[in-house]
Design a protein around this motif. Structure first.
Motif, PDB file in Angstrom:
ATOM      1  N   TYR A 269      29.397  38.209  38.358  1.00 52.19           N
ATOM      2  CA  TYR A 269      30.502  37.280  39.170  1.00 52.19           C
ATOM      3  C   TYR A 269      30.268  35.703  38.762  1.00 52.19           C
ATOM      4  O   TYR A 269      29.228  35.462  38.567  1.00 52.19           O
ATOM      5  CB  TYR A 269      30.114  37.561  40.691  1.00 52.19           C
TER       6      TYR A 269
ATOM      7  N   ASN B  71      37.818  33.311  46.857  1.00 47.22           N
ATOM      8  CA  ASN B  71      36.931  33.991  46.049  1.00 47.22           C
ATOM      9  C   ASN B  71      35.859  34.726  46.959  1.00 47.22           C
ATOM     10  O   ASN B  71      35.206  35.580  46.602  1.00 47.22           O
ATOM     11  CB  ASN B  71      36.331  32.512  45.394  1.00 47.22           C
TER      12      ASN B  71
ATOM     13  N   CYS C  44      34.318  39.032  36.655  1.00 42.71           N
ATOM     14  CA  CYS C  44      35.689  38.764  37.310  1.00 42.71           C
ATOM     15  C   CYS C  44      36.225  37.837  36.332  1.00 42.71           C
ATOM     16  O   CYS C  44      35.542  36.800  35.684  1.00 42.71           O
ATOM     17  CB  CYS C  44      35.604  38.334  38.775  1.00 42.71           C
TER      18      CYS C  44
ATOM     19  N   MET D 297      39.731  39.080  43.923  1.00 43.78           N
ATOM     20  CA  MET D 297      39.487  39.999  43.053  1.00 43.78           C
ATOM     21  C   MET D 297      40.977  40.722  42.897  1.00 43.78           C
ATOM     22  O   MET D 297      41.467  41.434  43.814  1.00 43.78           O
ATOM     23  CB  MET D 297      38.525  40.858  43.320  1.00 43.78           C
TER      24      MET D 297
ATOM     25  N   ALA E  66      28.868  37.816  44.897  1.00 44.04           N
ATOM     26  CA  ALA E  66      29.492  36.625  44.931  1.00 44.04           C
ATOM     27  C   ALA E  66      28.630  35.467  45.447  1.00 44.04           C
ATOM     28  O   ALA E  66      27.575  35.552  45.962  1.00 44.04           O
ATOM     29  CB  ALA E  66      30.720  36.603  46.024  1.00 44.04           C
TER      30      ALA E  66
ATOM     31  N   ILE F 230      31.002  43.551  41.729  1.00 41.59           N
ATOM     32  CA  ILE F 230      30.937  42.237  41.260  1.00 41.59           C
ATOM     33  C   ILE F 230      31.339  41.537  42.712  1.00 41.59           C
ATOM     34  O   ILE F 230      30.532  40.202  42.858  1.00 41.59           O
ATOM     35  CB  ILE F 230      32.553  41.929  40.499  1.00 41.59           C
ATOM     36  N   ASN F 231      32.112  41.860  43.537  1.00 44.52           N
ATOM     37  CA  ASN F 231      32.214  41.165  44.913  1.00 44.52           C
ATOM     38  C   ASN F 231      30.903  41.185  45.740  1.00 44.52           C
ATOM     39  O   ASN F 231      30.621  40.027  46.506  1.00 44.52           O
ATOM     40  CB  ASN F 231      33.179  41.498  45.697  1.00 44.52           C
TER      41      ASN F 231
ATOM     42  N   CYS G 114      34.571  46.565  40.806  1.00 45.69           N
ATOM     43  CA  CYS G 114      35.194  45.458  41.463  1.00 45.69           C
ATOM     44  C   CYS G 114      34.291  45.143  42.743  1.00 45.69           C
ATOM     45  O   CYS G 114      33.916  44.039  43.074  1.00 45.69           O
ATOM     46  CB  CYS G 114      36.456  45.781  42.107  1.00 45.69           C
TER      47      CYS G 114
END
Length: 809
Positions: free
Chosen positions: A421, A607, A300, A389, A515, A511-512, A508
């Motif tokens: 992340y 975030n 990210c 994101m 977090a 990645i999230n 995506c």
């Protein structure tokens, strides 16, 4: 002579050297204690052998010193891999590994390959001699190795390979053939380890660019441009080739080991000054893939620091830093050349109308991937000013997929995306982000601007988290998306556009999924859910503990990371960073945030908002109606959750009913809900009701924004409103709503969020586009009616007050 001086040299080396990184640890090698052990080095080097002897003597593992008696055979405990026959001395006998006799005698031993790198891991000091003497792909002579031992003795890295058992390799054939097979397996292993640690051998930059210009793909574009009247009038083939070569020089990186080592030392000092620490999780997944796969890191993008931080973490932990796709705006004096030698290659923001530049860039990208070089780029395109994101851009993903299809025709090694992340407690760009979100222009990066940042290095910036998500193999992804992809010979198959969109969404979400919750975003989640950005100290502590408890039950694997310590320590950290204030009161202290602090906290809250979006939506549903069953919750939230999930880049999940049931059970365990006659309702305790209300208010801005956009769309007849006009109207009314409600959050009316919402409506089938106009039916009106049931009367009146004038127009 070697035996005479071996013991004194070993003691001298023991006093001089320090192994800073050894992987895996001796306890993780899983050596069989019942089998004899032989260590194998890739090349003859007395320093490596002595270092290994010292290391094994100090660890609970078999010694590499002396000889080993196996049956009737005597072998050295540490041997080197046989070198290939020299071209200069064809008559010289070729060394033979001692495994032939063991294989012929039917003896079983475990062979442990060992790679030693001098000066590879960044140490406390760096300078000219450290850069000169550290390991690289070039052959090392005795003088240079002696110099390397002297100057890099404190920066040694040892890489152990998995043990090989001779009995597993020998299949009853000629022992000499088995011996060569063992040597071949070891050579492959050593090359993979060297590739993982040092990266592929760096080719000469000029040779690489010349290969790009002379490639068939670039020549084909030049041939086509020659026949174009506009291009013919501007020059001949030689001029087009010179232009292509100029593009290549503009794009290509010039990665060099000395600069990498210099940057590693400089960045280590920078991080120690800026941050309290860098927390890394999940890097073991990358190390398992690095030796045999081409890695594409996709982090990210929250700060300019992202470029440097990930490369530093990889280099520090024994992996080669990637080639990084950077915007051409960073190719500025002083900074640009340094970044280019650190692995950055530069691209223009858009080159759709420049076919030659596009061909050169595509070919350069393909040669990096085909050569096995790891790569890094940001699929969001730019840094996130809102903190959440951003929707993925298709450009680099599409070029990577097309290059992968070309690579597979050559049966090259796998290509794997590595989601990353990166989470900060405080970023350098706080002020500029708020200015830009408030409508200010983005300032151009300049060396002078970077010098101004140096003045802030004494500020406190907290901790940083680097979390590695679940890797995504491109071949496996295409097998699920387009099973017949291997049969396609077209460079741009019909399924490519859909595959790129799905690939971006999947990355995506991965990645999230990893977090990092930290002190700042936790306080932001809790404090900004209050009407006046103020909360009692005791209530804030309890709310932070509640949020961490809800996230800790996230079923995904790998999942998000939680902060260390307790709620009191988290609040103290945010106070130390100047993000909130503490006001002492006789009845109990209060934590507050002024308007500017609240705007900053909103960025950090965004975030990680996705981690608590569904629990917050469940809590919010009890705002307008006091009791729900799980079935009623499922029916109520089914139209809303997919659009929110797409906006926040989280998977919808195959079974919403089961997800809601688990969340309700957790809220019951936290004594926020009680069950009665198959329905759930808030607890009678006033404090519990307040905690549930604060949890629900976290998702309220997103619900208001979505409802606002849908109301504007429904206010006009179907097929009369275009995408751009809808988003502009929604942005204007959202800004009006923010002013009326006192919400100090420029991201609430960010135009890109409304554009993403329209994409979600189209993707989920609520709206379709016909001749650039949005068409909908009664299903959207029915879903909007159900969504309004979530909003209480006061919220409905507030939205009506904003949208009413618009509807009359």
């Amino acid at each position: 002579m070697s035996g005479l001086f071996r013991a004194p040299l070993r003691r001298l080396l023991s006093a001089w050297t320090d192994v800073r990184l050894a992987e895996p640890d001796s306890a993780e090698l899983h050596l069989d204690p019942s089998l004899p052990t032989i260590y194998v080095l890739p090349r003859p080097a007395l320093s490596d052998a002595l270092l290994l002897e010292n290391y094994t003597r100090r660890r609970p593992m078999p010694s590499s010193l002396g000889r080993l008696i196996v049956g009737q055979t005597s072998v050295a405990r540490c041997v080197t891999l046989p070198a290939r026959r020299s071209r200069w001395w064809p008559g010289r006998p070729q060394p033979v590994a001692p495994f032939t006799e063991l294989i012929a005698a039917g003896e079983n031993v475990q062979i442990v390959p060992v790679s030693v790198f001098w000066g590879r891991a960044p140490g406390k000091e760096f300078g000219f001699w450290h850069l000169l003497a550290a390991d690289n792909w070039q052959l090392t002579g005795r003088v240079r190795r002696a110099l390397s031992v002297m100057v890099n003795g404190r920066d040694v890295e040892i890489q152990f390979g998995a043990p090989l058992h001779l009995s597993d390799i020998h299949d009853g054939r000629d022992p000499a053939l088995t011996n060569r097979k063992v040597a071949r397996l070891l050579r492959v292993h050593f090359r993979r380890v060297t590739t993982r640690v040092l990266g592929p051998d760096l080719s000469h930059r000029r040779t690489l660019i010349e290969g790009v210009v002379r490639s068939s793909e670039v020549r084909e574009v030049i041939d086509e441009l020659q026949t174009t009247p506009g291009e013919r009038s501007r020059g001949n083939r030689q001029r087009l080739q010179r232009r292509a070569r100029r593009y290549g020089n503009e794009i290509a990186s010039n990665m060099t080991y000395p600069v990498l080592r210099f940057l590693a030392g400089a960045l280590r000092r920078l991080w120690n000054r800026l941050y309290d620490g860098v927390d890394v999780t999940g890097l073991e997944r990358v190390k398992q893939l690095a030796g045999h796969s081409t890695l594409v890191y996709v982090p990210c993008h929250r700060s300019h620091i992202d470029y440097l931080l990930l490369s530093y973490v990889l280099y520090r932990d024994g992996l080669m830093p990637p080639h990084i796709a950077a915007g051409r705006n960073l190719d500025m004096p002083i900074v640009g050349p340094l970044l280019r030698r650190g692995g950055a290659f530069f691209l223009r923001r858009s080159f759709r109308d420049n076919r030659l530049y596009g061909a050169v860039f595509n070919e350069y990208l393909h040669r990096l991937l085909a050569g096995g070089y790891s790569m890094e780029y940001f699929i969001e395109g730019g840094r996130s000013r809102s903190g959440r994101m951003l929707p993925p851009r298709p450009g680099m993903l599409s070029m990577t997929l097309r290059s992968f299809l070309r690579i597979q025709q050559q049966h090259a090694r796998p290509v794997v995306f590595v989601p990353v992340y990166i989470g900060y407690e405080k970023i350098l760009e706080n002020a500029s982000y708020q200015r830009e979100m408030g409508g200010g222009r983005k300032r151009k990066e300049t060396p002078l601007g970077l010098l101004k940042v140096i003045g802030r290095l004494r500020d406190e910036f907290g901790r940083v988290s680097v979390n590695i998500g679940e890797p995504l193999d491109i071949a496996d992804f295409l097998d699920n998306h387009s099973p017949a992809w291997r049969e396609s010979s077209d460079s741009r198959p019909d399924w490519l556009k859909g595959a790129v969109a799905e690939l971006g969404t999947s990355i995506c979400q991965r990645i999230n999924a990893v977090a990092a919750l930290n002190a700042v975003n936790l306080v932001g989640l809790a404090l900004l859910a209050t009407p006046h950005r103020a909360l009692e100290y005791s209530m804030l502590k309890g709310q932070l503990e509640l949020l961490c408890s809800l996230v800790s039950h996230t079923p995904s694997e790998p999942g998000p990371s939680l902060p260390e310590g307790d709620a009191e320590g988290w609040i103290a950290q945010v106070l130390a960073l100047g993000m909130v204030e503490r006001r002492e009161q006789a009845l109990g202290d209060i934590i507050t945030a002024d308007e500017s602090q609240a705007a900053l906290l909103g960025w950090y809250r965004n975030n990680v908002l996705h981690l608590l979006a569904l629990p917050a939506l469940v809590a919010f549903s009890f705002r307008s109606q006091d009791a729900h069953s799980v079935d009623e919750l499922t029916e109520l939230l089914s139209p809303l959750w997919p659009m929110l999930a797409r906006e926040l880049a989280v998977p919808v999940g195959p079974d919403l009913h089961r997800q809601l049931s688990q969340i309700v059970e957790r809220l019951v365990s936290q004594q926020l809900l009680t069950e009665h006659a198959g329905k759930y309702q808030p607890c009678g305790n006033l404090e519990a009701r307040e905690r549930l209300r604060l949890l629900g208010r976290m998702i309220q801005p997103s619900l208001e924004r979505n409802t606002l956009l849908v109301d504007i769309l429904l206010a006009s007849p179907s097929g009369t409103l275009g995408r751009d006009e809808l988003c502009q109207r929604a942005r204007s009314l959202a800004e009006r709503l923010a002013l009326l409600s006192g919400r100090a959050a420029p991201e609430f009316f960010d135009l890109r969020l409304f554009e993403s919402l329209v994409d979600s409506l189209v993707a989920d089938g609520w709206v379709c586009e016909e001749e650039q106009y949005l068409v909908f039916d009664h299903n959207l009106r029915h879903a909007a009616h159900n969504a309004m049931q979530l909003l209480d009367a006061s919220l409905q009146r507030r939205l009506a007050a904003v949208t009413g004038p618009q509807e009359k127009e």
